[in-house]
Design a protein around this motif. Structure first.
Motif, PDB file in Angstrom:
ATOM      1  N   GLY A 187       1.207  -5.110   8.633  1.00 53.98           N
ATOM      2  CA  GLY A 187       0.190  -4.283   9.264  1.00 53.98           C
ATOM      3  C   GLY A 187      -0.303  -4.856  10.582  1.00 53.98           C
ATOM      4  N   ASP A 188      -1.428  -4.315  11.051  1.00 54.56           N
ATOM      5  CA  ASP A 188      -2.034  -4.737  12.313  1.00 54.56           C
ATOM      6  C   ASP A 188      -2.847  -6.004  12.055  1.00 54.56           C
ATOM      7  N   LEU A 189      -2.425  -7.113  12.645  1.00 52.60           N
ATOM      8  CA  LEU A 189      -3.034  -8.403  12.352  1.00 52.60           C
ATOM      9  C   LEU A 189      -4.048  -8.854  13.393  1.00 52.60           C
ATOM     10  N   GLU A 190      -4.197  -8.089  14.462  1.00 50.25           N
ATOM     11  CA  GLU A 190      -5.022  -8.557  15.574  1.00 50.25           C
ATOM     12  C   GLU A 190      -6.448  -8.870  15.134  1.00 50.25           C
ATOM     13  N   GLY A 191      -7.051  -7.982  14.319  1.00 50.14           N
ATOM     14  CA  GLY A 191      -8.416  -8.198  13.869  1.00 50.14           C
ATOM     15  C   GLY A 191      -8.553  -9.452  13.021  1.00 50.14           C
ATOM     16  N   GLU A 192      -7.626  -9.629  12.072  1.00 53.66           N
ATOM     17  CA  GLU A 192      -7.658 -10.816  11.214  1.00 53.66           C
ATOM     18  C   GLU A 192      -7.484 -12.090  12.026  1.00 53.66           C
TER      19      GLU A 192
ATOM     20  N   LYS B 110       6.693  -6.848   8.618  1.00 53.14           N
ATOM     21  CA  LYS B 110       6.224  -8.146   8.135  1.00 53.14           C
ATOM     22  C   LYS B 110       6.317  -9.203   9.212  1.00 53.14           C
ATOM     23  N   LYS B 111       5.320 -10.094   9.220  1.00 56.17           N
ATOM     24  CA  LYS B 111       5.323 -11.212  10.162  1.00 56.17           C
ATOM     25  C   LYS B 111       4.889 -12.488   9.435  1.00 56.17           C
ATOM     26  N   LEU B 112       5.447 -13.604   9.900  1.00 54.71           N
ATOM     27  CA  LEU B 112       4.945 -14.900   9.480  1.00 54.71           C
ATOM     28  C   LEU B 112       3.807 -15.267  10.405  1.00 54.71           C
ATOM     29  N   VAL B 113       2.692 -15.671   9.830  1.00 54.43           N
ATOM     30  CA  VAL B 113       1.568 -16.149  10.620  1.00 54.43           C
ATOM     31  C   VAL B 113       1.470 -17.659  10.414  1.00 54.43           C
ATOM     32  N   LEU B 114       1.609 -18.408  11.495  1.00 56.30           N
ATOM     33  CA  LEU B 114       1.614 -19.862  11.453  1.00 56.30           C
ATOM     34  C   LEU B 114       0.346 -20.377  12.131  1.00 56.30           C
ATOM     35  N   VAL B 115      -0.467 -21.080  11.376  1.00 55.12           N
ATOM     36  CA  VAL B 115      -1.746 -21.582  11.894  1.00 55.12           C
ATOM     37  C   VAL B 115      -1.708 -23.095  11.939  1.00 55.12           C
TER      38      VAL B 115
END
Length: 237
Positions: free
Chosen positions: A194-199, A230-235
């Protein structure tokens, strides 16, 4: 999907993306899937609709981050919100060097994963039931971590001030000889849609991480799985 043998198809996709699974690992994954489906008749670990597609919607999803992220050997990894053991147990099977802890707020789910880990027939896996029955540790996994988020994998391998920049990507080779750039191990890793910008913006404000990278899940074979969103989010903290 029209695929007759999902385990062989998953093994083939992994091989195309530089992750060669041994016969022993495939056997352990099959053992895990079989036990998971048996338990799922009694406890809701995964959606009933996913049972016929578990190799693609759960096992491959659990292993796909290894196509993109270089996780150092023997580090502590926390699977937060592990549910039926994804992605923690498949990762433990493929990377038995990792010190994994499966953590879930629902005690009965952790009891199931503890039972499954204990039943996997290999001397490489040692497990213990911790944190009031809500954590399952594999290979000496830990319970206390500095920071983590729901649905994430948390990795701890070095002091936070030494978290590597993404410019330190390592290079791996696919069987076809093409280079597959890998990101260094992040502090937190999540598979999101989904749209991840807000998160992401909320995390930037509340946590103030060193950096956040998003990686599209466009690997060889992903077009068959519907992972376009789908995306991987790496923090990196």
């Amino acid at each position: 999907m029209g695929i007759i043998d999902p385990p062989l198809a998953v093994a083939g996709i992994c091989r195309k993306n530089g992750l060669a699974l041994t016969d022993v690992q495939m056997g352990l994954l099959a053992d895990f899937v079989g036990r998971l489906l048996e338990w799922n008749k009694k406890i809701n670990l995964i959606s009933r609709r996913d049972e016929g597609n578990v190799w693609f919607s759960h096992v491959l999803h659990s292993l796909a981050p290894l196509f993109y992220v270089s996780i150092p050997e023997k580090i502590s990894v926390l699977d937060l919100g592990s549910g039926g053991g994804f992605p923690g147990i498949p990762l433990a099977i493929v990377r038995p060097d990792l010190k994994l802890t499966l953590l879930d707020s629902v005690r009965k789910k952790t009891m199931v994963t503890t039972d499954i880990v204990g039943a996997i027939k290999t001397p490489e896996y040692r497990h213990s039931n911790r944190e009031g029955g809500r954590a399952c540790a594999i290979n000496g996994g830990e319970v206390r971590y500095g920071c983590c988020a729901r649905g994430c994998i948390a990795c701890r391998s070095r002091p936070l001030e030494q978290t590597p920049d993404s410019s330190e990507r390592q290079s791996a080779a696919r069987p076809d000889g093409r280079s597959l750039g890998k990101h260094p191990s992040p502090s937190l890793l999540a598979l999101k849609g989904g749209d991840l910008e807000g998160e992401i913006q909320e995390v930037r404000v509340k946590v103030r991480p060193a950096r956040i990278d998003t990686v599209a899940m466009n690997f060889s074979g992903s077009e068959e799985l519907g992972l376009e969103d789908k995306k991987l989010v790496l923090v990196s903290l």
